[in-house]
Design an enzyme around this catalytic site. Structure first.
Site, PDB file in Angstrom:
ATOM      1  N   GLU A  62       0.819  -1.220   0.000  1.00  0.00           N
ATOM      2  CA  GLU A  62       0.000   0.000   0.000  1.00  0.00           C
ATOM      3  C   GLU A  62       0.853   1.271   0.000  1.00  0.00           C
ATOM      4  O   GLU A  62       0.472   2.292  -0.579  1.00  0.00           O
ATOM      5  CB  GLU A  62      -0.946   0.035   1.206  1.00  0.00           C
ATOM      6  CG  GLU A  62      -2.115  -0.940   1.113  1.00  0.00           C
ATOM      7  CD  GLU A  62      -1.793  -2.295   1.705  1.00  0.00           C
ATOM      8  OE1 GLU A  62      -0.611  -2.559   2.033  1.00  0.00           O
ATOM      9  OE2 GLU A  62      -2.735  -3.107   1.851  1.00  0.00           O
TER      10      GLU A  62
ATOM     11  N   LYS B 253     -17.772  -1.112   6.046  1.00  0.00           N
ATOM     12  CA  LYS B 253     -18.119  -2.159   5.084  1.00  0.00           C
ATOM     13  C   LYS B 253     -19.622  -2.220   4.788  1.00  0.00           C
ATOM     14  O   LYS B 253     -20.036  -2.449   3.654  1.00  0.00           O
ATOM     15  CB  LYS B 253     -17.641  -3.518   5.620  1.00  0.00           C
ATOM     16  CG  LYS B 253     -17.758  -4.629   4.590  1.00  0.00           C
ATOM     17  CD  LYS B 253     -17.049  -5.897   5.049  1.00  0.00           C
ATOM     18  CE  LYS B 253     -17.129  -6.959   3.952  1.00  0.00           C
ATOM     19  NZ  LYS B 253     -16.450  -8.201   4.339  1.00  0.00           N
TER      20      LYS B 253
ATOM     21  N   PHE C 121     -11.849  -7.212  14.147  1.00  0.00           N
ATOM     22  CA  PHE C 121     -10.745  -7.658  13.299  1.00  0.00           C
ATOM     23  C   PHE C 121     -10.422  -6.585  12.253  1.00  0.00           C
ATOM     24  O   PHE C 121     -11.297  -6.087  11.565  1.00  0.00           O
ATOM     25  CB  PHE C 121     -11.123  -8.976  12.615  1.00  0.00           C
ATOM     26  CG  PHE C 121     -10.043  -9.466  11.673  1.00  0.00           C
ATOM     27  CD1 PHE C 121      -8.785  -9.809  12.161  1.00  0.00           C
ATOM     28  CD2 PHE C 121     -10.280  -9.550  10.318  1.00  0.00           C
ATOM     29  CE1 PHE C 121      -7.780 -10.234  11.296  1.00  0.00           C
ATOM     30  CE2 PHE C 121      -9.285  -9.984   9.434  1.00  0.00           C
ATOM     31  CZ  PHE C 121      -8.028 -10.323   9.931  1.00  0.00           C
ATOM     32  N   GLN C 122      -9.177  -6.234  12.164  1.00  0.00           N
ATOM     33  CA  GLN C 122      -8.668  -5.220  11.224  1.00  0.00           C
ATOM     34  C   GLN C 122      -9.340  -3.856  11.394  1.00  0.00           C
ATOM     35  O   GLN C 122      -9.537  -3.129  10.434  1.00  0.00           O
ATOM     36  CB  GLN C 122      -8.763  -5.718   9.783  1.00  0.00           C
ATOM     37  CG  GLN C 122      -7.809  -6.898   9.553  1.00  0.00           C
ATOM     38  CD  GLN C 122      -7.596  -7.231   8.093  1.00  0.00           C
ATOM     39  OE1 GLN C 122      -8.473  -7.024   7.268  1.00  0.00           O
ATOM     40  NE2 GLN C 122      -6.415  -7.754   7.785  1.00  0.00           N
TER      41      GLN C 122
ATOM     42  N   MET D 219      23.708   9.611   2.739  1.00  0.00           N
ATOM     43  CA  MET D 219      23.551  10.908   3.402  1.00  0.00           C
ATOM     44  C   MET D 219      23.822  10.795   4.898  1.00  0.00           C
ATOM     45  O   MET D 219      24.376  11.704   5.517  1.00  0.00           O
ATOM     46  CB  MET D 219      22.146  11.463   3.140  1.00  0.00           C
ATOM     47  CG  MET D 219      21.950  12.884   3.616  1.00  0.00           C
ATOM     48  SD  MET D 219      23.135  14.036   2.882  1.00  0.00           S
ATOM     49  CE  MET D 219      22.195  14.659   1.490  1.00  0.00           C
TER      50      MET D 219
HETATM   51  C1  TPP Z   1      11.989   6.233   5.699  1.00  0.00           C
HETATM   52  C2  TPP Z   1      13.240   6.931   6.043  1.00  0.00           C
HETATM   53  N1  TPP Z   1      14.088   6.413   6.959  1.00  0.00           N
HETATM   54  C3  TPP Z   1      15.239   7.047   7.269  1.00  0.00           C
HETATM   55  C4  TPP Z   1      15.577   8.223   6.661  1.00  0.00           C
HETATM   56  C5  TPP Z   1      16.873   8.937   7.024  1.00  0.00           C
HETATM   57  N2  TPP Z   1      17.786   8.989   5.863  1.00  0.00           N
HETATM   58  C6  TPP Z   1      17.873  10.086   5.076  1.00  0.00           C
HETATM   59  S1  TPP Z   1      18.910   9.867   3.800  1.00  0.00           S
HETATM   60  C7  TPP Z   1      19.305   8.306   4.295  1.00  0.00           C
HETATM   61  C8  TPP Z   1      20.282   7.471   3.533  1.00  0.00           C
HETATM   62  C9  TPP Z   1      19.781   7.099   2.202  1.00  0.00           C
HETATM   63  O1  TPP Z   1      20.669   6.185   1.628  1.00  0.00           O
HETATM   64  P1  TPP Z   1      20.514   5.759   0.133  1.00  0.00           P
HETATM   65  O2  TPP Z   1      19.102   5.422  -0.158  1.00  0.00           O
HETATM   66  O3  TPP Z   1      21.518   4.731  -0.199  1.00  0.00           O
HETATM   67  O4  TPP Z   1      20.801   7.110  -0.655  1.00  0.00           O
HETATM   68  P2  TPP Z   1      22.172   7.958  -0.705  1.00  0.00           P
HETATM   69  O5  TPP Z   1      22.116   8.974   0.381  1.00  0.00           O
HETATM   70  O6  TPP Z   1      23.295   7.008  -0.536  1.00  0.00           O
HETATM   71  O7  TPP Z   1      22.147   8.591  -2.056  1.00  0.00           O
HETATM   72  C10 TPP Z   1      18.602   7.979   5.459  1.00  0.00           C
HETATM   73  C11 TPP Z   1      18.711   6.703   6.159  1.00  0.00           C
HETATM   74  C12 TPP Z   1      14.657   8.736   5.726  1.00  0.00           C
HETATM   75  N3  TPP Z   1      14.866   9.898   5.097  1.00  0.00           N
HETATM   76  N4  TPP Z   1      13.528   8.083   5.418  1.00  0.00           N
END
Ligand code: TPP
Lengths: 173, 579
Positions: free
Chosen positions: B69, B181, B131-132, B490
């Site tokens: 979803e 529902k 349920f749900q 990042m």
């Molecule tokens: C759902 C979610 N969890 C954690 C984060 C924190 N976060 C921001 S950037 C990042 C790293 C992303 O790594 P990647 O997808 O390999 O991209 P890159 O930065 O290497 O280009 C994280 C964990 C987020 N933005 N969203």
């Protein structure tokens, strides 16, 4: 600073939840909320007493409330000619000696005793915030067992004096 | 037909000239969606919505069955962002609905119009922990523009019509409708609704003339004007008006992350993106301006940096359809509550004197030359910045580009060079990893003839990669570019910069073989290790009519620069190219 904000709302299910949720989420500090019916069926009025840091924050309160679909109108009426009232019920400890004294104290507040027990009385008082605070202070030495307050509700006076600094935020600015 | 039924029908016709026949809630639901011109919806079935899905089986509307979803709703967001139409989502009660929460929040933050339908347990058991059952109205109250629970089938036409109206007008956003529902099984003859009666919702489109006059005065006096153009320009379809205004007034333009494409990035007056990873010139312009005209941006903290340093010497004008955004973060002297296009049209219709800003423009032009975007790292692997330029070249700068969240997102924003509206889809306000790939699916469905490139990090891609199944099923020619640095890039960058290289849980030593993974779904995959290889593979695959996944091994320690550390002002950038 303390501001009094009123909102006219559609009486939809969940509207109170929407508004209290909004206050929590945006870290708006509320002292009291009152809700009740208005002269129009299906429309309720809420009165909020909020504590805000500055004008910008109260402007945000008003604008965020206005954004809610079920909210019809919002006003910060603090600086307008208004009447505010709150009802408080106080249970105060008594002895045969203090009972008469208490009667004397509450009389100028036009408060009434609505319940009497062996060692306490319950007093009802209606007034603005300061009046109720003042009465509570005077009764405190006797021992206050319980306080129940409704929170303030407010209405604009029939004739408005000219208030130059009136704070209204229209969505049109 | 029996005598009785015939007589009844006859009677009915006599009573009402418009013949309505009894219909059940589920069939009505489908009819209403058709009336709202819904051409596609994104969803996932389950118990509470079985009657709705059964009605869709008999009276179909194109339905995209995502594999989760969350992906369904991100796809709907991508669809909405590039098509300008509301994205429609359908999910079941309980877990189906809670799986939508991230996407709903994302749409709320980035003002994306969605109408989200969730199933609910039957009216009689609501509140009994059936349920749900989940309190979806309670859960989504703070993350929707508005939400409804349908209590009677008679209300369904009105509620749905209002939901589409609310989602798409004013500041767009998600609206959720929770349908118990039993509503689907009710039979009645409800009337379709055409008019809208929402006294508490009256967005203001036209600018106030007094404020527009104030802006005219401010422009005539300004020596250092700058325009900050946000996503409001895109939502209002105001790019042409913005361009005309800018050229008439000769005012330099900064885009927000979400505003990219609202102004052509190859225009001489374009200074780049502003904010945390914005260009030096854009940030200096915002910092030093004496007149800042914000059009449809919300002064997000990633854009402003430390507010006490932001635009300190500027008169601030702010055009926004949402009055609550004006003055929320930045004190505003000229508030203009209006649709960006209406406001610009009004301004263009008046005689405005252009600011005398020759010196300012010259200074900024010089700054662009002195401090362009650059890269520092010479290590092994593909330069991520050069890679984005290659993608730009091969797609002629004309692709719809979606990203996930992280370093690759910033490099895409910095280097792709957006020149047109609605070709850029990214998660800005919420910064949702897992967004980019499913959003590309929605974008491709909205624009079947466009090249759609999904840029993702190796970590974020793994959050929603199950949608490869959907790509394969629909044969969507999406180009998946994985910026693979074997890390949560990042996060790694922040740990290198602010936590003395303590890489706590940010390195991924074991990756799937992305090529085999794609292959498992019948999608062609490639690994590329050098820029030459990347160029070769991309020129063969980015413009054909097939999906592809390209695992690009980028320099693992490359940083996104410039950068503004948290708590710092826009003038305190680090990693700026030295002169
Ligand atoms: C759902 C979610 N969890 C954690 C984060 C924190 N976060 C921001 S950037 C990042 C790293 C992303 O790594 P990647 O997808 O390999 O991209 P890159 O930065 O290497 O280009 C994280 C964990 C987020 N933005 N969203």
């Amino acid at each position: 600073m303390k501001r009094i904000v009123t909102a006219t709302v559609l009486n939809q299910s969940g509207v109170l939840n929407r508004i209290t949720g909004l206050f929590t989420r945006r870290q708006f500090n509320i002292e009291s909320i009152t809700v009740g019916a208005t002269e129009t069926e299906g429309i309720s009025k809420m009165t909020f007493v909020v504590h805000v840091e500055d004008d910008r924050m109260v402007e945000q309160v008003v604008k965020q409330l206005n954004k809610q679909i079920d909210v019809l109108k919002v006003n910060d009426i603090t600086d307008q000619a208004i009447v505010t009232r709150e009802l408080a019920l106080l249970k105060v400890m008594t002895t045969p000696q203090t009972r008469a004294e208490i009667n004397v104290i509450i009389e100028p507040f036009r408060a009434t005793i609505i319940d009497v027990a062996k060692d306490s009385v319950t007093i009802q008082v209606v007034g603005n915030f300061e009046k109720i605070e003042a009465m509570i202070e005077l009764l405190r030495p006797y021992g206050i067992k319980e306080v129940a307050r409704t929170g303030q509700t407010a209405i604009k006076r029939g004739s408005q004096r000219l208030v130059s600094e009136s704070k209204t935020f229209s969505i049109l600015n | 037909m029996s005598q009785n039924a015939k007589a009844e029908e006859f009677n009915m016709e006599k009573q009402s000239p418009v013949k309505t026949s009894p219909i059940n809630g589920a069939d009505l639901f489908v009819e209403i969606l058709k009336k709202e011109n819904v051409e596609v919806m994104f969803g996932y079935p389950g118990g509470a919505v079985l009657p709705l899905y059964d009605a869709l089986y008999k009276n179909p509307i194109r339905h995209i069955l995502a594999r989760h979803e969350q992906a369904a709703i991100h796809a709907a967001e991508g669809y909405a962002r590039v098509s300008g139409k509301p994205g429609v989502v359908l999910a079941t009660s309980g877990p189906g609905a809670t799986n939508l929460v991230t996407g709903i929040t994302d749409a709320m933050m980035d003002s994306i119009p969605l109408v989200v339908f969730t199933g609910q347990v039957a009216t009689g058991v609501i509140g009994s922990d059936a349920f749900q059952e989940a309190d979806v109205i309670g859960i989504t109250m703070p993350i929707t523009k508005h939400n409804y629970q349908v209590r009677s089938m008679d209300d369904l036409p009105r509620i749905v019509h209002e939901a589409f109206h609310i989602a798409t007008t004013g500041r767009p956003g998600p609206v959720l409708i929770d349908i118990p529902k039993d509503i689907a099984g009710m039979v009645g003859e409800p009337k379709f609704v055409d008019e809208i009666n929402l006294p508490g919702y009256q967005p203001n489109f036209k600018p106030n003339s007094l404020q527009v006059k104030k802006l005219r005065g401010a422009l005539a006096e300004a020596k250092k004007p700058v325009i900050l153009a946000g996503a409001g320009v895109l939502h209002a379809k105001a790019s042409a008006e913005l361009l005309e205004f800018v050229e008439k007034m000769q005012i330099p333009v900064v885009n927000t992350l979400l505003g990219l494409g609202g102004f052509p990035s190859n225009h001489p007056l374009f200074l780049g993106m502003g904010g945390m990873h914005g260009t030096h010139t854009a940030n200096i312009a915002l910092y030093e301006a004496d007149l800042l005209i914000n059009i449809g941006a919300r002064f997000d903290d990633r854009l402003t940096g430390n507010l006490s340093h932001f635009a300190r010497n500027a008169t601030v004008a702010h055009i926004d359809i949402d009055p609550a955004e004006i003055g929320k973060n930045v004190e505003t002297h000229i508030p203009i509550v209006a649709d960006a296009r209406e406001a610009l049209k009004k301004i263009l219709s008046l005689d405005f004197e252009a600011p005398k800003a020759n010196e300012w423009r010259a200074k900024l032009q010089q700054d662009k030359v002195d401090h362009p975007l650059w890269n520092t790292e010479d290590g092994e692997g593909i330069s991520p910045q050069a890679l984005m330029k290659i993608i730009h070249e091969i797609t002629n700068g004309d692709a719809v580009v979606t990203t996930d969240v992280g370093q690759h997102q910033m490099w895409t924003a910095q280097y792709y060079g957006f020149t047109k509206p609605d070709q850029w889809v990214t998660s800005g306000g919420l910064g949702t990893m897992g967004f980019g790939f499913p959003a590309a699916i929605g974008a491709q469905i909205a624009k079947p003839d466009k090249t759609v490139v999904a840029v993702a990090g190796d970590a974020g891609f793994q959050m929603t990669l199950q949608e490869l199944g959907l790509v394969a099923e629909l044969k969507l020619p999406i180009k998946i570019i994985v910026y693979n640095n074997m890390a949560l890039g990042m996060v790694r960058q922040w740990q290198e910069t602010f936590y003395e290289e303590r890489y706590s849980q940010s390195l991924i030593p074991v990756q799937p073989d992305f090529v085999k993974l794609a292959d498992a779904y019948g999608i062609r995959g490639y690994v590329v290790q050098t820029e030459e290889e990347a160029e070769k593979v991309m020129s063969e695959t980015l413009n054909n009519n097939e999906p592809v996944l390209i695992d690009c091994r980028i320099k693992p320690k490359e940083m996104v620069y410039p950068m503004i550390a948290p708590g710092k002002g826009l003038h305190e950038m680090i990693g700026v190219k030295p002169q």
